[in-house]
Design an enzyme around this catalytic site. Structure first.
Site, PDB file in Angstrom:
ATOM      1  N   GLU A 105     -27.102  13.308-149.746  1.00 42.17           N
ATOM      2  CA  GLU A 105     -26.815  12.418-148.853  1.00 42.17           C
ATOM      3  C   GLU A 105     -25.169  12.651-148.500  1.00 42.17           C
ATOM      4  O   GLU A 105     -24.776  12.339-147.570  1.00 42.17           O
ATOM      5  CB  GLU A 105     -27.075  10.928-149.286  1.00 42.17           C
ATOM      6  CG  GLU A 105     -28.469  10.608-149.254  1.00 42.17           C
ATOM      7  CD  GLU A 105     -28.888   9.246-149.969  1.00 42.17           C
ATOM      8  OE1 GLU A 105     -29.985   8.835-149.886  1.00 42.17           O
ATOM      9  OE2 GLU A 105     -28.198   8.732-150.613  1.00 42.17           O
ATOM     10  N   HIS A 116     -32.833   5.611-144.046  1.00 46.95           N
ATOM     11  CA  HIS A 116     -33.327   4.748-145.084  1.00 46.95           C
ATOM     12  C   HIS A 116     -34.188   3.741-144.725  1.00 46.95           C
ATOM     13  O   HIS A 116     -34.921   3.085-145.333  1.00 46.95           O
ATOM     14  CB  HIS A 116     -32.269   4.319-145.962  1.00 46.95           C
ATOM     15  CG  HIS A 116     -31.363   5.005-146.896  1.00 46.95           C
ATOM     16  ND1 HIS A 116     -30.355   5.892-146.365  1.00 46.95           N
ATOM     17  CD2 HIS A 116     -31.735   5.292-148.360  1.00 46.95           C
ATOM     18  CE1 HIS A 116     -30.026   6.583-147.641  1.00 46.95           C
ATOM     19  NE2 HIS A 116     -30.800   6.323-148.611  1.00 46.95           N
TER      20      HIS A 116
END
Length: 206
Positions: free
Chosen positions: A98, A131
């Site tokens: 990430e 997400h």
């Protein structure tokens, strides 16, 4: 679950391999931070991310009535509780991927063409979209701004990576304690009783 952890591990390795020849500096006109400053910025990143997320939860709850908490985080905690091996994916490999993608690649590219606020906001928006938690955009922005800030200040991608790992580890502390054989509920009750006792004693002198 082993296949998920393996996929995360391979993803992190591939990303590290792809950036091996990339310019290590966030800004070519600035030096990288020294060891002491780097360590300090790592812990500052953790603190800012945790505080930023809590403030975001309060704002969302006050303005939009969104309950505090993250479905994605709750799901991951349940998975880690059932399969402790998932800790590696959530605490180590996930943050590596990430931070390389959202901070070094997306934020890093945007920051070369716009100011910090807009670059951090856009990269945090992408972070939230991935997400699938659109109701918690502010929460992801809180962490995103924190990690982007320490990335710029340190000029080292390792700083937001480790900060992100530590933040996720902090959320997983109860699971780690249970895995090590500690009774978390009993510990929380004892802490609450101790807090009440200290508060009571302080009340006698105030």
């Amino acid at each position: 679950m082993y296949s998920i952890v393996l996929a995360f591990a391979l993803g992190a390795i591939v990303m590290l391999f792809l950036i091996r020849n990339a310019n290590p500096l966030m800004r070519a006109d600035r030096p990288r931070s020294g060891v002491g400053v780097t360590i300090g910025l790592i812990f500052l990143g953790v603190l800012l991310a945790i505080v930023g997320q809590q403030v975001a939860f309060l704002i969302q709850s006050a303005l939009f009535g969104v309950p505090a908490g993250s479905e994605n985080t709750a799901m991951l905690l349940d998975m880690m509780n059932s399969f402790p091996i998932m800790l590696l994916a959530v605490v180590v490999f996930g943050p590596i991927m990430e931070e390389i993608l959202f901070r070094q690649v997306i934020f890093g590219k945007l920051y070369k063409h716009m100011n910090f606020f807009f670059a951090a906001a856009l990269s945090s928006l992408a972070f939230s979209v991935v997400h699938m938690e659109f109701s918690n955009i502010l929460v992801y922005a809180g962490a995103g701004f924190a990690f982007a800030y320490v990335y710029v200040k340190s000029n080292r991608i390792i700083v937001p990576i480790i900060a992100h790992c530590l933040m996720n580890a902090w959320a997983a502390v109860p699971i780690l304690l249970e895995y090590l054989g500690y009774d978390v509920l009993d510990m929380m009750e004892q802490m609450e009783q101790t807090t009440q006792l200290i508060t009571g004693w302080l009340g006698l002198f105030l």
